[in-house]
Design an enzyme around this catalytic site. Structure first.
Site, PDB file in Angstrom:
ATOM      1  N   ARG A  31       0.534  -8.126 -26.809  1.00 17.26           N
ATOM      2  CA  ARG A  31       0.923  -9.521 -26.999  1.00 17.26           C
ATOM      3  C   ARG A  31       2.441  -9.666 -26.991  1.00 17.26           C
ATOM      4  O   ARG A  31       2.995 -10.580 -26.384  1.00 17.26           O
ATOM      5  CB  ARG A  31       0.339 -10.038 -28.313  1.00 17.26           C
ATOM      6  CG  ARG A  31       0.629 -11.496 -28.529  1.00 17.26           C
ATOM      7  CD  ARG A  31      -0.114 -12.022 -29.726  1.00 17.26           C
ATOM      8  NE  ARG A  31       0.203 -13.426 -29.920  1.00 17.26           N
ATOM      9  CZ  ARG A  31      -0.291 -14.152 -30.866  1.00 17.26           C
ATOM     10  NH1 ARG A  31      -1.137 -13.622 -31.728  1.00 17.26           N
ATOM     11  NH2 ARG A  31       0.043 -15.411 -30.986  1.00 17.26           N
ATOM     12  N   ASP A  68       0.803  -1.223   0.000  1.00 17.61           N
ATOM     13  CA  ASP A  68       0.000   0.000   0.000  1.00 17.61           C
ATOM     14  C   ASP A  68       0.835   1.272   0.000  1.00 17.61           C
ATOM     15  O   ASP A  68       0.633   2.134  -0.830  1.00 17.61           O
ATOM     16  CB  ASP A  68      -1.003   0.016   1.162  1.00 17.61           C
ATOM     17  CG  ASP A  68      -2.003   1.149   1.007  1.00 17.61           C
ATOM     18  OD1 ASP A  68      -2.548   1.303  -0.102  1.00 17.61           O
ATOM     19  OD2 ASP A  68      -2.235   1.887   1.982  1.00 17.61           O
TER      20      ASP A  68
END
Length: 157
Positions: A112, A57
């Protein structure tokens, strides 16, 4: 940012053999979930070593020379928020050198065949960059492969 200065950044950082990935994304985007799955990934023929948490966090980032070092604020060291369970103690390390910035994106935004030399800037430093869809089953392996340098960087583990 000047050398030696530090600041807190929003994200979750994990390390593999002293090299860190900083996972960034909106609140609730899957940063901690992806990191937790990386921590649970055992060493194998694909991944050498065990990932450890640096910080969840809030991550302290400090520029040293042309590198950024990540660490955890003392109050949350070794702790991770696991949605549905709460705060959980996990294996952690104190500090690691930032090697990879990982931005969480939707699956259709993942290229990709991404540019293996892609970089992003953090605190004035250029860092290797990767976009990942966090909830794909293979996301932890992809992140760890990229962190250890097997994916596109031309370096082995």
């Amino acid at each position: 940012m000047a050398v030696g200065e530090s600041r807190l950044v929003h994200g979750t950082a994990i390390a593999l053999k002293g090299r860190a990935a900083l996972i960034r994304g909106e609140s609730g985007s899957g940063k901690s979930d992806l990191a937790l799955r990386c921590l649970a990934q055992p060493a194998s023929d694909l991944i050498s070593g065990q990932a450890l948490l640096v910080a969840d966090d809030q991550v302290r980032a400090e520029v040293r020379g042309d590198k950024i070092h990540l660490s955890c604020p003392e109050t949350i060291k070794g702790l991770m928020e696991v949605r549905g369970l709460g705060i959980v103690a996990v294996p952690a390390q104190d500090e690691a050198e930032l090697e990879l910035l990982v931005d969480l994106v939707r699956p259709d935004e993942v290229e990709r065949l991404p540019d293996p030399a892609a970089v992003a800037e953090l605190m004035g430093v250029q860092v290797r960059w990767l976009a990942l869809a966090p909830f794909e089953a293979s996301a932890p392996l992809k992140l760890l492969l990229a962190l250890q340098g097997s994916a596109g960087a031309g370096r082995g583990s």
